[in-house]
Design an enzyme around this catalytic site. Sequence first.
Site, mmCIF file in Angstrom:
data_model
loop_
_atom_site.group_PDB
_atom_site.id
_atom_site.type_symbol
_atom_site.label_atom_id
_atom_site.label_comp_id
_atom_site.label_asym_id
_atom_site.label_seq_id
_atom_site.Cartn_x
_atom_site.Cartn_y
_atom_site.Cartn_z
ATOM 1 C CE LYS A 128 -24.219 -31.145 -18.301
ATOM 2 N NZ LYS A 128 -25.447 -31.779 -17.812
ATOM 3 N NE ARG A 141 -16.872 -25.078 5.045
ATOM 4 C CZ ARG A 141 -16.307 -24.058 5.696
ATOM 5 N NH1 ARG A 141 -15.808 -23.031 5.016
ATOM 6 N NH2 ARG A 141 -16.215 -24.057 7.005
ATOM 7 C CG ASP A 195 -20.627 -22.978 -20.239
ATOM 8 O OD1 ASP A 195 -19.933 -23.999 -20.463
ATOM 9 O OD2 ASP A 195 -21.717 -23.013 -19.657
ATOM 10 C CE1 TYR A 247 -28.733 -26.146 -18.546
ATOM 11 C CE2 TYR A 247 -27.328 -24.947 -17.007
ATOM 12 C CZ TYR A 247 -28.212 -25.972 -17.279
ATOM 13 O OH TYR A 247 -28.583 -26.828 -16.263
#
Length: 372
Positions: free
Chosen positions: A196, A47, A171, A99
């Site tokens: 993406k 982590r 973004d 978005y």
Amino acid sequence: MHIETLAIHAGHQTDPATGALVTPIYLSTTFERSSDGTYPQGYDYIRSNNPNREALEKCVSQLENGAVAAAFASGSAATMSVFQALSPGDHLIAPNDIYSGTSLLLKDILAPWGLAVTFTDLTNLDLVTEAIQPNTKLIWVETPSNPLLKITDIAKISEIAHQINALCVCDNTWASPVGQSPLNLGADLVVHATTKYLGGHSDVLGGVVISKTENEFFEKIRKIQKVGGAVAAPFDCWLVMRGIQTLPYRMRAHSQNALKVAEFLTDHSQIEQVYYPGLKQHSGHEIALKQMSLFGGMISCQVKGGKEKAFAVAGKVKIFTRATSLGGVESLIEHRASIEGKGTKTPENLLRLSIGLEHPDDLINDLAQALE
């Protein structure tokens, strides 16, 4: 180095143990301590850090010309970390064409937590200035926007943000580091859904935040990453790194194909409106020319005949796949309003297209027969 070279070499090194050219996938959740309690290899728990995640963060920060990066389990987790690094009572400005997932984060999760948000048209600088409040700490930019492909002037929005000692965060998912460099235009942080274009093969989920400088705000994001635990898994990081190696060449092909498809749709009698910044008639074309080197692979169009006709067109395609997402090698088509659901402002006759790497003539022929 040019971005083609960085995409192949940034974050990569020959495995010191075996000499393997391809980086191994380090699946271990924990790492050995020395007798004095230290961690001589620099890793303690998955982590906190992992060699694959560290390599991805180094790679993407170099691609975006940033100083540091933090990789997350999804683009939404990366976005969330930026907002969580603010404080309850802070105010941010976001685009009204944003978005839908980011909009839900702001409205349904962070607004009740105490974060104030104003949604406005970021392509109108006067409206942005009017939205500023004494407690405005951040302006969120999404350009090209999802799904109407509005183009925001990153340099001017960054200037407005810095005049009030606020951050500008962009973004950059739809443009990719190949098509646009927000940090070079004045933005302070960049966010990507690595799901993406960076991954590029529709087989991995992830997100990343890149900062221009290693400052106090980014350290908050890093703490959220480690303590919150929404970290990118080793194999996911490995997949994104593999995808990035071909990113510059894929983005050129996506963009070239998209322009040809957009030009076809513009001339089609059954299409009401086409949204693509590479078209000269696009309202943001001049700004896009200034800040983008490629116009990307995303197109939206409105079909004459309303929602029923839009669904009918999507139902007749043979090469395009009816699916949500973008950035993979295959071309996708979706009725965006039905994806966004209740409260959407997206036109009911709008189809969103992710243009893949098939031959553009085949894609055009597929759309032509679907529009008959």
